[in-house]
Motif scaffolding. Structure first.
Motif, PDB file in Angstrom:
ATOM      1  N   VAL A  10       0.839  -1.196   0.000  1.00  0.00           N
ATOM      2  CA  VAL A  10       0.000   0.000   0.000  1.00  0.00           C
ATOM      3  C   VAL A  10       0.876   1.249   0.000  1.00  0.00           C
ATOM      4  O   VAL A  10       0.597   2.230  -0.708  1.00  0.00           O
ATOM      5  N   ALA A  11       1.962   1.228   0.763  1.00  0.00           N
ATOM      6  CA  ALA A  11       2.845   2.398   0.840  1.00  0.00           C
ATOM      7  C   ALA A  11       3.488   2.700  -0.505  1.00  0.00           C
ATOM      8  O   ALA A  11       3.489   3.855  -0.961  1.00  0.00           O
ATOM      9  N   ILE A  12       4.044   1.688  -1.164  1.00  0.00           N
ATOM     10  CA  ILE A  12       4.726   1.953  -2.435  1.00  0.00           C
ATOM     11  C   ILE A  12       3.718   2.365  -3.494  1.00  0.00           C
ATOM     12  O   ILE A  12       4.008   3.202  -4.358  1.00  0.00           O
ATOM     13  N   SER A  13       2.495   1.812  -3.431  1.00  0.00           N
ATOM     14  CA  SER A  13       1.474   2.206  -4.399  1.00  0.00           C
ATOM     15  C   SER A  13       1.120   3.677  -4.251  1.00  0.00           C
ATOM     16  O   SER A  13       0.931   4.381  -5.256  1.00  0.00           O
ATOM     17  N   GLU A  14       1.046   4.168  -3.018  1.00  0.00           N
ATOM     18  CA  GLU A  14       0.762   5.591  -2.832  1.00  0.00           C
ATOM     19  C   GLU A  14       1.837   6.457  -3.477  1.00  0.00           C
ATOM     20  O   GLU A  14       1.537   7.431  -4.183  1.00  0.00           O
ATOM     21  N   HIS A  15       3.100   6.112  -3.247  1.00  0.00           N
ATOM     22  CA  HIS A  15       4.184   6.933  -3.794  1.00  0.00           C
ATOM     23  C   HIS A  15       4.267   6.828  -5.313  1.00  0.00           C
ATOM     24  O   HIS A  15       4.521   7.837  -5.991  1.00  0.00           O
ATOM     25  N   LEU A  16       4.056   5.638  -5.852  1.00  0.00           N
ATOM     26  CA  LEU A  16       4.062   5.497  -7.309  1.00  0.00           C
ATOM     27  C   LEU A  16       2.906   6.275  -7.924  1.00  0.00           C
ATOM     28  O   LEU A  16       3.061   6.901  -8.989  1.00  0.00           O
ATOM     29  N   SER A  17       1.753   6.256  -7.266  1.00  0.00           N
ATOM     30  CA  SER A  17       0.606   7.020  -7.760  1.00  0.00           C
ATOM     31  C   SER A  17       0.913   8.512  -7.742  1.00  0.00           C
ATOM     32  O   SER A  17       0.583   9.240  -8.693  1.00  0.00           O
ATOM     33  N   ARG A  18       1.523   8.968  -6.681  1.00  0.00           N
ATOM     34  CA  ARG A  18       1.874  10.391  -6.569  1.00  0.00           C
ATOM     35  C   ARG A  18       2.803  10.826  -7.699  1.00  0.00           C
ATOM     36  O   ARG A  18       2.694  11.947  -8.209  1.00  0.00           O
ATOM     37  N   LEU A  19       3.687   9.938  -8.116  1.00  0.00           N
ATOM     38  CA  LEU A  19       4.653  10.243  -9.177  1.00  0.00           C
ATOM     39  C   LEU A  19       4.107   9.956 -10.571  1.00  0.00           C
ATOM     40  O   LEU A  19       4.802  10.168 -11.570  1.00  0.00           O
ATOM     41  N   GLY A  20       2.883   9.469 -10.649  1.00  0.00           N
ATOM     42  CA  GLY A  20       2.296   9.184 -11.949  1.00  0.00           C
ATOM     43  C   GLY A  20       2.897   7.979 -12.652  1.00  0.00           C
ATOM     44  O   GLY A  20       2.873   7.914 -13.896  1.00  0.00           O
ATOM     45  N   ILE A  21       3.417   7.039 -11.901  1.00  0.00           N
ATOM     46  CA  ILE A  21       4.061   5.861 -12.488  1.00  0.00           C
ATOM     47  C   ILE A  21       3.033   4.739 -12.612  1.00  0.00           C
ATOM     48  O   ILE A  21       2.468   4.299 -11.608  1.00  0.00           O
ATOM     49  N   PRO A  22       2.764   4.265 -13.816  1.00  0.00           N
ATOM     50  CA  PRO A  22       1.808   3.167 -13.984  1.00  0.00           C
ATOM     51  C   PRO A  22       2.279   1.927 -13.229  1.00  0.00           C
ATOM     52  O   PRO A  22       3.441   1.533 -13.324  1.00  0.00           O
ATOM     53  N   HIS A  23       1.368   1.321 -12.491  1.00  0.00           N
ATOM     54  CA  HIS A  23       1.755   0.147 -11.715  1.00  0.00           C
ATOM     55  C   HIS A  23       0.533  -0.690 -11.388  1.00  0.00           C
ATOM     56  O   HIS A  23      -0.609  -0.241 -11.532  1.00  0.00           O
ATOM     57  N   LEU A  24       0.801  -1.906 -10.935  1.00  0.00           N
ATOM     58  CA  LEU A  24      -0.238  -2.840 -10.534  1.00  0.00           C
ATOM     59  C   LEU A  24       0.236  -3.554  -9.280  1.00  0.00           C
ATOM     60  O   LEU A  24       1.402  -3.937  -9.176  1.00  0.00           O
ATOM     61  N   VAL A  25      -0.659  -3.705  -8.319  1.00  0.00           N
ATOM     62  CA  VAL A  25      -0.346  -4.411  -7.075  1.00  0.00           C
ATOM     63  C   VAL A  25      -1.152  -5.703  -7.052  1.00  0.00           C
ATOM     64  O   VAL A  25      -2.382  -5.674  -7.177  1.00  0.00           O
ATOM     65  N   LEU A  26      -0.455  -6.839  -6.877  1.00  0.00           N
ATOM     66  CA  LEU A  26      -1.124  -8.134  -6.786  1.00  0.00           C
ATOM     67  C   LEU A  26      -0.998  -8.682  -5.374  1.00  0.00           C
ATOM     68  O   LEU A  26       0.084  -8.654  -4.779  1.00  0.00           O
ATOM     69  N   GLU A  27      -2.104  -9.172  -4.851  1.00  0.00           N
ATOM     70  CA  GLU A  27      -2.149  -9.732  -3.501  1.00  0.00           C
ATOM     71  C   GLU A  27      -2.881 -11.071  -3.558  1.00  0.00           C
ATOM     72  O   GLU A  27      -4.011 -11.140  -4.052  1.00  0.00           O
ATOM     73  N   LYS A  28      -2.241 -12.127  -3.048  1.00  0.00           N
ATOM     74  CA  LYS A  28      -2.854 -13.448  -3.162  1.00  0.00           C
ATOM     75  C   LYS A  28      -4.028 -13.645  -2.205  1.00  0.00           C
ATOM     76  O   LYS A  28      -4.839 -14.548  -2.404  1.00  0.00           O
ATOM     77  N   HIS A  29      -4.132 -12.819  -1.171  1.00  0.00           N
ATOM     78  CA  HIS A  29      -5.260 -12.905  -0.253  1.00  0.00           C
ATOM     79  C   HIS A  29      -6.035 -11.584  -0.293  1.00  0.00           C
ATOM     80  O   HIS A  29      -6.397 -11.111  -1.349  1.00  0.00           O
ATOM     81  N   ARG A  30      -6.320 -11.011   0.874  1.00  0.00           N
ATOM     82  CA  ARG A  30      -6.928  -9.698   0.970  1.00  0.00           C
ATOM     83  C   ARG A  30      -5.864  -8.671   1.345  1.00  0.00           C
ATOM     84  O   ARG A  30      -4.767  -9.026   1.783  1.00  0.00           O
ATOM     85  N   ILE A  31      -6.202  -7.411   1.223  1.00  0.00           N
ATOM     86  CA  ILE A  31      -5.290  -6.360   1.661  1.00  0.00           C
ATOM     87  C   ILE A  31      -5.015  -6.543   3.149  1.00  0.00           C
ATOM     88  O   ILE A  31      -5.928  -6.730   3.953  1.00  0.00           O
ATOM     89  N   ALA A  32      -3.728  -6.494   3.515  1.00  0.00           N
ATOM     90  CA  ALA A  32      -3.298  -6.610   4.921  1.00  0.00           C
ATOM     91  C   ALA A  32      -3.805  -7.886   5.574  1.00  0.00           C
ATOM     92  O   ALA A  32      -4.096  -7.911   6.766  1.00  0.00           O
ATOM     93  N   GLN A  33      -3.874  -8.974   4.797  1.00  0.00           N
ATOM     94  CA  GLN A  33      -4.405 -10.230   5.321  1.00  0.00           C
ATOM     95  C   GLN A  33      -3.605 -10.753   6.507  1.00  0.00           C
ATOM     96  O   GLN A  33      -4.157 -11.352   7.429  1.00  0.00           O
ATOM     97  N   ALA A  34      -2.294 -10.540   6.513  1.00  0.00           N
ATOM     98  CA  ALA A  34      -1.470 -11.066   7.606  1.00  0.00           C
ATOM     99  C   ALA A  34      -1.885 -10.485   8.952  1.00  0.00           C
ATOM    100  O   ALA A  34      -1.782 -11.156   9.978  1.00  0.00           O
ATOM    101  N   TRP A  35      -2.360  -9.238   8.944  1.00  0.00           N
ATOM    102  CA  TRP A  35      -2.829  -8.645  10.198  1.00  0.00           C
ATOM    103  C   TRP A  35      -4.074  -9.361  10.708  1.00  0.00           C
ATOM    104  O   TRP A  35      -4.317  -9.429  11.915  1.00  0.00           O
ATOM    105  N   ARG A  36      -4.864  -9.917   9.819  1.00  0.00           N
ATOM    106  CA  ARG A  36      -6.099 -10.571  10.227  1.00  0.00           C
ATOM    107  C   ARG A  36      -5.878 -12.028  10.645  1.00  0.00           C
ATOM    108  O   ARG A  36      -6.341 -12.462  11.701  1.00  0.00           O
ATOM    109  N   SER A  37      -5.170 -12.781   9.815  1.00  0.00           N
ATOM    110  CA  SER A  37      -5.093 -14.223  10.037  1.00  0.00           C
ATOM    111  C   SER A  37      -3.748 -14.701  10.545  1.00  0.00           C
ATOM    112  O   SER A  37      -3.633 -15.831  11.010  1.00  0.00           O
TER     113      SER A  37
END
Length: 422
Positions: free
Chosen positions: A20-47
């Motif tokens: 999430v952190a790197i996506s925010e900074h890449l978005s701010r800089l206008g750099i096209p990107h894609l984030v893939l997550e095999k579970h849910r966002i921040a899943q490790a905090w939950r399970s």
């Protein structure tokens, strides 16, 4: 995997706090990107955490700069589900291009053309850069010394949720970092008889002279201690935000009924042996604790601060019998121990990343997250750039450095000299 092909500049693997952190900074800089997550966002905090876990730092500190926690006082400690919700809300705030439920299985550098080809559950992805933002907690580690399955119920701390899931009887907790010591204390409060195997650790005060230790590390410049300081990468920290936050005190735990032992050495049937090193580890933890108090006192004098004195913080309880007469051998059956919880850490898993940027122990070779292999980046690792790298706010700042590095590399790639202009 499907035959669908996606093209992007930067592929981020993992949508925990690092992704999430790197996506925010890449978005701010206008750099096209894609984030893939095999579970849910921040899943490790939950399970991947026990049910009662809260952050080890206060809410004003353990967050990203751009958003505070909802429904939590600044000096409070945030429950794990609320932390996960925070990252979901943060990603929504800037419309992060995150695709969940998509596992990356293989990534290879292209031959005779730039970039990487990545295989995923959603198809092939062509990317100029890859950010491995999966963090250090992929594979729970249980040492080879663990006894074979049988009478004793054994789990890693990653599988522990609450005392009720364990069979009747006492519990041996191996490892006394934040996870091990908090789990041991929770089991004690639930009425279990607990043995806690203690190894090397740092033991900061929860607070001193009306300031949380996170604040002290900040004003003293200790969050910026450089990566690679001898011994620091492998020393765990014994700290807790549970029940409003408290200083971990092994002597007090012993007085409350927790049996302290040294590092676990070996098993022979039901008999476990411990190293005769408990007193040494406790003493070194005390030294770490007192060194922060000394540094804080010196800062107060140097700055003419009026923070209240706290002489009681330097008073230790008498050494318990388990410290002066250490138990070196224990029959688990005779002691009534029915469970072992291995709070022994994790290994990172980069088996999907087939590039030349790992040492003989499969640890990433990088400088501040910029890998030896051009176009590859690592984020979310302890001591990535400094002491604060493993903490939520530290990940955000490391991500900014990496995003800026990516932006610079893009400018080099896009450069055309005057003679090349159409």
């Amino acid at each position: 995997m499907t035959d669908k092909k996606t093209v992007t500049d930067t592929l981020v693997v993992g949508a925990g706090q690092a992704g999430v952190a790197i996506s925010e900074h890449l978005s701010r800089l206008g750099i096209p990107h894609l984030v893939l997550e095999k579970h849910r966002i921040a899943q490790a905090w939950r399970s991947g955490r026990w049910a009662s876990l809260v952050t080890n730092g206060p809410a004003w500190h353990d967050r990203f700069p751009g958003m505070a926690y909802a429904h939590c006082q600044p000096d409070g400690f945030v429950p794990k589900e609320q932390v996960a919700d925070y990252f979901v809300a943060y990603a929504e705030k800037f419309n992060a291009p995150i695709r969940t439920g998509v596992e990356v299985t293989r990534a290879r550098r292209n031959q005779h053309r730039p970039g990487f080809t990545v295989e995923s559950a959603a198809g092939i992805i062509e990317a100029q850069r890859i950010v491995a933002a999966t963090g250090p907690f992929q594979r729970p580690v249980i040492p080879a010394m663990a006894p074979p399955g049988g009478r004793i119920h054994q789990i890693h701390s990653a599988q522990y949720q609450h005392p009720r899931q364990l069979p009747a009887g006492g519990v041996l907790v191996v490892g006394a970092g934040s996870s091990g010591v908090q789990i041991a204390d929770e089991l004690r409060c639930a009425g279990r008889k607990v043995w806690l195997s203690v190894g090397p650790h740092d033991r900061p005060p929860r607070a001193y002279r009306n300031r949380d230790f996170c604040w002290w590390l900040g004003v003293l410049g200790l969050w910026d201690a450089p990566a690679g300081k001898p011994g620091k990468a492998h020393v765990t920290i014994a700290v807790s935000g549970a029940r409003g936050g408290y200083t971990v005190d092994f002597r007090r735990l012993a007085r409350q009924g927790v049996q302290l032992v040294g590092m676990t050495q070996s098993f022979a049937g039901d008999v476990v042996s411990f190293q005769p090193d408990l007193a040494r580890h406790i003493a070194r933890g005390d030294e770490n604790y007192l060194s922060l108090l000394d540094a804080a006192d010196a800062w107060i004098v140097r700055n003419g601060s009026l923070l209240p004195e706290e002489p009681a913080a330097r008073h230790f309880l008498p050494d318990p019998d388990c410290l002066t007469q250490p138990v070196l051998e224990l029959d688990l059956a005779a002691a009534g121990i029915g469970s072992i919880i291995w709070a022994t850490g994790y290994q990172a898993d980069y088996s999907w990343l087939e590039v030349d940027t790992f040492d003989a122990q499969n640890k990433p070779l990088h400088h501040r997250g910029v890998a030896r292999e051009p176009g590859v980046y690592f984020l979310g690792l302890p001591w990535l750039s400094r002491r604060g790298s493993a903490f939520i706010w530290g990940v955000w700042h490391d991500a900014k450095y990496i995003a800026d590095h990516i932006a610079t590399q893009r400018r080099y790639q896009q450069y055309q000299s005057a003679s090349e202009q159409p």
